[in-house]
Design a protein around this motif. Structure first.
Motif, PDB file in Angstrom:
ATOM      1  N   TYR A 196      20.630  62.190  -1.736  1.00 36.41           N
ATOM      2  CA  TYR A 196      21.142  60.911  -1.260  1.00 36.41           C
ATOM      3  C   TYR A 196      22.516  61.087  -0.617  1.00 36.41           C
ATOM      4  N   PHE A 197      23.435  61.706  -1.358  1.00 36.74           N
ATOM      5  CA  PHE A 197      24.783  61.877  -0.815  1.00 36.74           C
ATOM      6  C   PHE A 197      24.810  62.905   0.312  1.00 36.74           C
ATOM      7  N   GLY A 198      23.950  63.905   0.231  1.00 29.67           N
ATOM      8  CA  GLY A 198      23.894  64.906   1.291  1.00 29.67           C
ATOM      9  C   GLY A 198      23.395  64.331   2.601  1.00 29.67           C
ATOM     10  N   THR A 199      22.333  63.541   2.558  1.00 34.94           N
ATOM     11  CA  THR A 199      21.809  62.967   3.801  1.00 34.94           C
ATOM     12  C   THR A 199      22.749  61.918   4.364  1.00 34.94           C
ATOM     13  N   THR A 200      23.448  61.201   3.501  1.00 34.52           N
ATOM     14  CA  THR A 200      24.429  60.227   3.999  1.00 34.52           C
ATOM     15  C   THR A 200      25.537  60.940   4.752  1.00 34.52           C
ATOM     16  N   SER A 201      26.010  62.047   4.220  1.00 33.00           N
ATOM     17  CA  SER A 201      27.063  62.816   4.901  1.00 33.00           C
ATOM     18  C   SER A 201      26.552  63.410   6.210  1.00 33.00           C
ATOM     19  N   VAL A 202      25.350  63.919   6.211  1.00 32.28           N
ATOM     20  CA  VAL A 202      24.775  64.492   7.431  1.00 32.28           C
ATOM     21  C   VAL A 202      24.591  63.400   8.484  1.00 32.28           C
ATOM     22  N   ASP A 203      24.124  62.228   8.071  1.00 32.13           N
ATOM     23  CA  ASP A 203      23.961  61.125   9.025  1.00 32.13           C
ATOM     24  C   ASP A 203      25.285  60.746   9.674  1.00 32.13           C
ATOM     25  N   LYS A 204      26.343  60.682   8.871  1.00 30.44           N
ATOM     26  CA  LYS A 204      27.661  60.336   9.418  1.00 30.44           C
ATOM     27  C   LYS A 204      28.160  61.432  10.366  1.00 30.44           C
ATOM     28  N   PHE A 205      27.919  62.681  10.028  1.00 28.95           N
ATOM     29  CA  PHE A 205      28.337  63.790  10.886  1.00 28.95           C
ATOM     30  C   PHE A 205      27.604  63.752  12.221  1.00 28.95           C
ATOM     31  N   VAL A 206      26.299  63.552  12.169  1.00 27.18           N
ATOM     32  CA  VAL A 206      25.501  63.514  13.398  1.00 27.18           C
ATOM     33  C   VAL A 206      25.917  62.323  14.259  1.00 27.18           C
ATOM     34  N   GLU A 207      26.162  61.191  13.639  1.00 27.58           N
ATOM     35  CA  GLU A 207      26.595  60.009  14.389  1.00 27.58           C
ATOM     36  C   GLU A 207      27.943  60.257  15.073  1.00 27.58           C
ATOM     37  N   ALA A 208      28.876  60.869  14.357  1.00 21.81           N
ATOM     38  CA  ALA A 208      30.184  61.181  14.952  1.00 21.81           C
ATOM     39  C   ALA A 208      30.033  62.188  16.087  1.00 21.81           C
ATOM     40  N   LYS A 209      29.153  63.154  15.924  1.00 24.68           N
ATOM     41  CA  LYS A 209      28.929  64.163  16.961  1.00 24.68           C
ATOM     42  C   LYS A 209      28.373  63.519  18.222  1.00 24.68           C
ATOM     43  N   TYR A 210      27.389  62.617  18.068  1.00 24.96           N
ATOM     44  CA  TYR A 210      26.824  61.937  19.231  1.00 24.96           C
ATOM     45  C   TYR A 210      27.853  61.040  19.915  1.00 24.96           C
ATOM     46  N   GLU A 211      28.692  60.379  19.133  1.00 28.84           N
ATOM     47  CA  GLU A 211      29.726  59.523  19.722  1.00 28.84           C
ATOM     48  C   GLU A 211      30.729  60.349  20.525  1.00 28.84           C
ATOM     49  N   SER A 212      31.145  61.486  19.980  1.00 30.12           N
ATOM     50  CA  SER A 212      32.097  62.326  20.719  1.00 30.12           C
ATOM     51  C   SER A 212      31.446  62.922  21.962  1.00 30.12           C
ATOM     52  N   ARG A 213      30.192  63.273  21.876  1.00 30.98           N
ATOM     53  CA  ARG A 213      29.477  63.812  23.037  1.00 30.98           C
ATOM     54  C   ARG A 213      29.333  62.734  24.113  1.00 30.98           C
ATOM     55  N   ALA A 214      29.043  61.499  23.695  1.00 28.00           N
ATOM     56  CA  ALA A 214      28.912  60.401  24.657  1.00 28.00           C
ATOM     57  C   ALA A 214      30.254  60.114  25.332  1.00 28.00           C
ATOM     58  N   LYS A 215      31.349  60.174  24.580  1.00 31.56           N
ATOM     59  CA  LYS A 215      32.674  59.957  25.162  1.00 31.56           C
ATOM     60  C   LYS A 215      32.998  61.054  26.172  1.00 31.56           C
ATOM     61  N   ASN A 216      32.682  62.290  25.841  1.00 27.62           N
ATOM     62  CA  ASN A 216      32.931  63.409  26.760  1.00 27.62           C
ATOM     63  C   ASN A 216      32.128  63.256  28.044  1.00 27.62           C
ATOM     64  N   GLN A 217      30.864  62.858  27.915  1.00 29.95           N
ATOM     65  CA  GLN A 217      30.032  62.690  29.099  1.00 29.95           C
ATOM     66  C   GLN A 217      30.548  61.539  29.959  1.00 29.95           C
ATOM     67  N   THR A 218      30.996  60.469  29.320  1.00 29.92           N
ATOM     68  CA  THR A 218      31.529  59.332  30.066  1.00 29.92           C
ATOM     69  C   THR A 218      32.798  59.721  30.812  1.00 29.92           C
ATOM     70  N   SER A 219      33.676  60.457  30.152  1.00 28.66           N
ATOM     71  CA  SER A 219      34.924  60.866  30.818  1.00 28.66           C
ATOM     72  C   SER A 219      34.646  61.864  31.939  1.00 28.66           C
ATOM     73  N   GLN A 220      33.680  62.763  31.738  1.00 34.97           N
ATOM     74  CA  GLN A 220      33.340  63.719  32.793  1.00 34.97           C
ATOM     75  C   GLN A 220      32.717  63.020  33.987  1.00 34.97           C
ATOM     76  N   SER A 221      31.856  62.048  33.749  1.00 37.27           N
ATOM     77  CA  SER A 221      31.227  61.333  34.865  1.00 37.27           C
ATOM     78  C   SER A 221      32.248  60.484  35.612  1.00 37.27           C
ATOM     79  N   SER A 222      33.222  59.925  34.906  1.00 33.89           N
ATOM     80  CA  SER A 222      34.254  59.142  35.598  1.00 33.89           C
ATOM     81  C   SER A 222      35.159  60.063  36.419  1.00 33.89           C
ATOM     82  N   GLN A 223      35.396  61.283  35.935  1.00 36.64           N
ATOM     83  CA  GLN A 223      36.180  62.237  36.713  1.00 36.64           C
ATOM     84  C   GLN A 223      35.437  62.639  37.982  1.00 36.64           C
TER      85      GLN A 223
END
Length: 169
Positions: free
Chosen positions: A135-162
């Protein structure tokens, strides 16, 4: 007709309804935890442990189903999160009741823990540990994956705007 169904849905998802359902599930669990040993000690001279066996199953099922309903009625909770949370809550509820019953039977003169329970208790403790670890392991993994996708989306947005600004120049 649509307005009445919306009102019914709103009533089901209201905070008051969830509080009543949580109180009902907890009241049922406590009542069964108290009545189970009484049924076994008062109604049978030889221990059948029927009250304990059926009580632990009832506590697990009612807690599981009740918390699935509670969590699914909350906005923003996915079905997988609701089921995962409900499984963890029901395992912990049954675990606490079984530990309480083991303490009750070990402190009661003339009563010993049933042989099946004596062998089952260490295994159930291990099982609860595994469920909570997942339970606690999957919750931590879910939060990590969500943060990773958010940072990747921000990077792609900034690269496309550049790229757009470079093309415009």
């Amino acid at each position: 007709m649509g307005a009445t169904s919306d009102v019914g849905l709103e009533a089901m998802t209201s905070r008051r309804w969830r509080k009543k359902l949580v109180a009902g599930v907890l009241a049922f669990d406590v009542a069964v935890a108290i009545i189970g040993p009484i049924v076994d000690t008062v109604f049978w001279e030889t221990p059948h442990y029927t009250g304990l066996m059926s009580g632990s199953a009832a506590i697990g099922l009612v807690t599981l189903v009740g918390f699935i309903f509670i969590l699914r009625s909350m906005r923003g909770v996915s079905a997988t999160d609701a089921v995962r949370d409900s499984i963890a809550v029901s395992f912990v509820a049954v675990f606490l009741v079984i530990i309480g019953w083991a303490a009750f039977y070990s402190g009661y003169p003339g009563k010993d823990l049933p042989p099946l329970a004596a062998g089952l208790l260490p295994n159930f403790i291990s099982l609860v540990g595994v469920v909570l670890a997942f339970y606690f392991g999957t919750t931590s993994v879910d939060k990590f994956v969500e943060a990773k996708y958010e940072s990747r989306a921000k990077n792609q947005t900034s690269q496309s705007s550049q790229r757009v600004s470079e093309v415009e120049e």
